[in-house]
Design a protein around this motif. Structure first.
Motif: not given
Length: 88
Positions: A12-16, A23-31, A42-44
């Motif tokens: 839930p900490l992922s976001g823009v 602006t960047v998109r922060v993606e925090i994930y795991r299997l 982090v995606t630009d």
């Protein structure tokens, strides 16, 4: 060998995040099954991606690392990398 795509849990900490007009998109994930460590990506705005090689014990640790780099190096450090530059 299985053709199944592994299920991914997104934090839930992922976001823009926007700073200085960038602006960047922060993606925090795991299997969902297997390794319980979290990945930080982090995606630009152009689709350039910075993925940390290190994994994080918690999603909060991953977010804290993103925020540390943001505060130390600025949001521009996440923009599409130039050839020969290093990732975090």
């Amino acid at each position: 060998m299985s053709d199944e795509v592994p299920e991914i849990e997104k934090s839930p900490l992922s976001g823009v995040v926007t700073r200085e007009g960038v602006t960047v998109r922060v993606e925090i994930y795991r299997l969902v099954e297997g390794d319980e460590s979290w990945t930080l990506e982090v995606t630009d705005h152009e689709g350039g991606s910075t993925v940390w090689e290190d994994r994080f014990a918690t999603d909060q640790d991953a977010y804290d690392e993103f925020y540390r780099v943001l505060e130390t190096d600025g949001i521009g450090s996440f923009l599409k990398q130039q050839p020969g530059s290093t990732k975090h």
